[in-house]
Design a protein around this motif. Structure first.
Motif, short mmCIF file in Angstrom:
data_model
loop_
_atom_site.label_atom_id
_atom_site.label_comp_id
_atom_site.label_asym_id
_atom_site.label_seq_id
_atom_site.Cartn_x
_atom_site.Cartn_y
_atom_site.Cartn_z
N ALA A 221 13.02 17.47 -4.19
CA ALA A 221 14.48 17.97 -3.83
C ALA A 221 15.13 18.66 -5.07
O ALA A 221 14.69 18.04 -6.09
N MET A 222 16.25 19.48 -4.78
CA MET A 222 16.60 20.09 -6.08
C MET A 222 17.53 19.06 -6.86
O MET A 222 18.26 17.88 -6.16
N LEU A 223 17.93 19.13 -8.00
CA LEU A 223 18.60 18.26 -8.61
C LEU A 223 20.05 18.25 -8.04
O LEU A 223 20.87 19.31 -8.14
N ARG A 224 20.84 17.10 -7.79
CA ARG A 224 22.39 17.20 -7.54
C ARG A 224 23.27 16.86 -8.69
O ARG A 224 22.88 16.18 -9.57
N MET A 225 24.22 17.37 -8.82
CA MET A 225 25.11 17.48 -10.21
C MET A 225 26.42 16.51 -9.85
O MET A 225 26.75 16.24 -8.60
N ARG A 226 26.65 15.53 -10.86
CA ARG A 226 28.06 14.88 -10.82
C ARG A 226 28.40 14.83 -12.08
O ARG A 226 27.81 14.99 -13.22
N ASP A 227 29.87 14.46 -12.25
CA ASP A 227 30.26 14.56 -13.79
C ASP A 227 29.42 13.80 -14.72
O ASP A 227 29.08 14.60 -15.80
N ASP A 228 29.00 12.85 -14.72
CA ASP A 228 28.10 12.05 -15.82
C ASP A 228 26.84 12.58 -15.90
O ASP A 228 26.36 12.74 -16.98
N ILE A 229 26.19 13.17 -14.72
CA ILE A 229 24.86 13.91 -14.71
C ILE A 229 25.18 15.19 -15.45
O ILE A 229 24.39 15.47 -16.36
N TRP A 230 26.21 15.71 -15.24
CA TRP A 230 26.59 17.17 -16.16
C TRP A 230 26.59 16.89 -17.31
O TRP A 230 26.28 17.75 -18.22
N ASP A 231 27.19 15.89 -17.81
CA ASP A 231 27.44 15.70 -19.23
C ASP A 231 25.98 15.54 -19.98
O ASP A 231 25.87 15.93 -21.16
N ARG A 232 25.30 14.55 -19.34
CA ARG A 232 23.67 14.47 -19.85
C ARG A 232 22.87 15.49 -19.83
O ARG A 232 22.21 15.95 -20.69
N MET A 233 23.16 16.49 -18.79
CA MET A 233 22.06 17.65 -18.68
C MET A 233 22.54 18.69 -19.67
O MET A 233 21.72 19.54 -20.03
N LYS A 234 23.96 18.76 -19.93
CA LYS A 234 24.07 19.74 -20.95
C LYS A 234 23.43 19.40 -22.17
O LYS A 234 23.06 20.44 -23.04
N LEU A 235 23.52 18.28 -22.75
CA LEU A 235 22.80 17.78 -23.92
C LEU A 235 21.39 18.09 -23.49
O LEU A 235 20.43 18.46 -24.52
N ALA A 236 20.82 17.62 -22.32
CA ALA A 236 19.16 18.12 -22.41
C ALA A 236 18.91 19.37 -22.32
O ALA A 236 17.82 19.80 -22.81
N LEU A 237 19.73 20.34 -21.85
CA LEU A 237 19.47 21.81 -21.93
C LEU A 237 19.38 22.24 -23.30
O LEU A 237 18.69 23.18 -23.74
N ARG A 238 20.48 21.81 -24.29
CA ARG A 238 20.43 22.24 -25.48
C ARG A 238 19.04 21.77 -26.29
O ARG A 238 18.45 22.35 -27.13
N LEU A 239 18.90 20.33 -25.81
CA LEU A 239 17.42 19.73 -26.60
C LEU A 239 16.16 20.49 -26.32
O LEU A 239 15.49 20.51 -26.95
N LEU A 240 16.36 21.09 -25.05
CA LEU A 240 15.00 21.72 -24.48
C LEU A 240 15.12 23.24 -24.77
O LEU A 240 14.11 23.91 -24.65
N GLN A 241 16.30 23.61 -25.73
CA GLN A 241 16.37 24.91 -26.02
C GLN A 241 16.31 25.93 -24.71
O GLN A 241 15.83 26.92 -24.89
N VAL A 242 16.99 25.74 -23.65
CA VAL A 242 17.11 26.43 -22.51
C VAL A 242 17.82 27.65 -22.81
O VAL A 242 19.13 27.25 -22.98
N PRO A 243 17.55 29.01 -22.96
CA PRO A 243 18.50 30.13 -23.14
C PRO A 243 19.67 30.05 -22.54
O PRO A 243 19.35 29.99 -21.06
N ASP A 244 20.77 30.02 -22.90
CA ASP A 244 22.18 30.22 -22.07
C ASP A 244 22.22 29.28 -21.12
O ASP A 244 22.91 29.42 -19.92
N GLY A 245 21.50 27.84 -21.37
CA GLY A 245 21.41 27.09 -20.20
C GLY A 245 22.67 26.67 -19.56
O GLY A 245 22.74 26.49 -18.21
N GLU A 246 23.72 26.18 -20.25
CA GLU A 246 24.85 25.54 -19.80
C GLU A 246 25.63 26.84 -18.97
O GLU A 246 25.94 26.46 -17.90
N ARG A 247 25.42 27.86 -19.48
CA ARG A 247 26.29 28.88 -18.64
C ARG A 247 25.58 29.32 -17.45
O ARG A 247 26.27 29.45 -16.25
N ARG A 248 24.22 29.27 -17.45
CA ARG A 248 23.42 29.62 -16.26
C ARG A 248 23.52 28.34 -15.05
O ARG A 248 23.54 28.49 -13.70
N TYR A 249 23.76 27.19 -15.64
CA TYR A 249 23.86 25.99 -14.84
C TYR A 249 25.14 26.00 -14.07
O TYR A 249 25.58 25.70 -12.79
#
Length: 322
Positions: A221-249
């Motif tokens: 199943a796909m990732l579901r988002m929540r306030d605290d999960i979003w905070d952590r995923m923003k950092l994870a996207l940066r650490l993974l160097q996903v291009p423009d990750g936060e905006r695309r999420y």
């Protein structure tokens, strides 16, 4: 809970506490059932974890062991009002086989109680520690199911999004031992993270390893988002160097601003079209490998067996294995 607390890879503190009750109802994706959680908190430190709520701000850094869980579980089964009992989930809000199990052994003792009363059960885990209990689950194979949560076979991704978990290579080696022993197993590819683990390459790598390990049932199943999960995923996207990750999420989850206060504990699904495209592709990959893209129905409600009541005290039962 801050993002910094999530990504701190230091070991958590352990603390024993008493539980007043141990069997609790739970609901997920329209399914309702019962669960036993021998621990509160988890050492796996998954960025996407759904069990991190405000009531447990030290979820990653302090693990509570419910030291009387086996005794309470037995008492509750002794007084169970119905003659039948539905499958029990071990566990829904933590990993029952996280490293704390090596010290306390509470999951093993709770499973022994469930078997004693003929209670069917599911175990959800992403740990290799369950290997210690292979024989315990094998002799109850008719009435149990082990579901392994595998998000990725990519070590670079794993080290960032779930730094406290074992490498996939080690997990699949343990899974192979369980399938070879005849223990019913399934793989839950959950969550599938957009831009991270949702490609054909990533999904195919996991499914291929499932087939090699002898697993017949794979679903996800796909990732579901929540306030605290979003905070952590923003950092994870940066650490993974996903291009423009936060905006695309923000586009994928239709997040216009920071989540409002009334949405902090509500889940946000990804764009339906996006999610369906990914999950449909996962199903195609699973079927192309000759596997079943569905949850197995191996474990069903059973008649509870109270004939064992009084055969031994709970105290002797618990301390026999220490």
């Amino acid at each position: 809970m801050s993002s910094g607390l999530w990504y701190d890879v230091s070991a958590p503190r352990y603390e024993a506490k008493k539980a007043k009750s141990i069997i609790h109802p739970f609901a997920v994706k329209g399914y309702t059932g019962m669960t036993v959680n021998p621990y509160q908190g988890c050492q796996h430190r998954c960025a996407y974890c759904y069990a991190t709520y405000e009531w447990s701000p030290e979820f990653y850094d302090k693990v509570y062991a419910k030291s009387n869980a086996p005794e309470v579980l037995e008492k509750e089964l002794q007084s169970w009002k119905a003659s039948t009992i539905n499958p029990m989930m071990v566990a829904s809000a933590t990993d029952a086989y996280q490293p704390a199990e090596l010290r306390y052994g509470l999951t093993r003792k709770c499973v022994q109680v469930l078997q004693k009363y003929n209670v069917p059960y599911y175990v959800f885990t992403k740990s290799t520690i369950i290997e210690r209990d292979l024989e315990l689950h094998r002799r109850y194979a008719r009435n149990c199911l082990v579901i392994w949560s595998i998000t990725t076979a990519n070590e670079k991704i794993r080290r960032i999004v779930e730094p406290g978990t074992p490498p996939a290579e080690r997990i699949f080696a343990v899974i192979k031992k369980f399938t070879d022993a005849g223990v019913p197993c399934g793989i839950n590819v959950d969550p599938i993270m957009p831009l991270v683990t949702d490609t054909d390459e990533e999904l195919g790598a996991v499914v291929d390893r499932c087939k090699e390990a002898g697993v017949k049932y794979v679903f996800g199943a796909m990732l579901r988002m929540r306030d605290d999960i979003w905070d952590r995923m923003k950092l994870a996207l940066r650490l993974l160097q996903v291009p423009d990750g936060e905006r695309r999420y923000r586009q994928i989850y239709e997040i216009k601003e920071e989540l409002s206060a009334d949405a902090k504990q509500k889940y946000i699904a990804c764009n339906k079209e996006y999610g369906k495209r990914v999950t449909d592709r996962l199903h195609e990959i699973i079927k192309s490998r000759g596997l079943c893209p569905d949850f197995p129905d191996h474990v069903r409600p059973q008649d509870i067996d109270r004939s064992c009541t009084g055969q031994m005290t709970m105290l002797s039962f618990v301390h026999r294995d220490i």
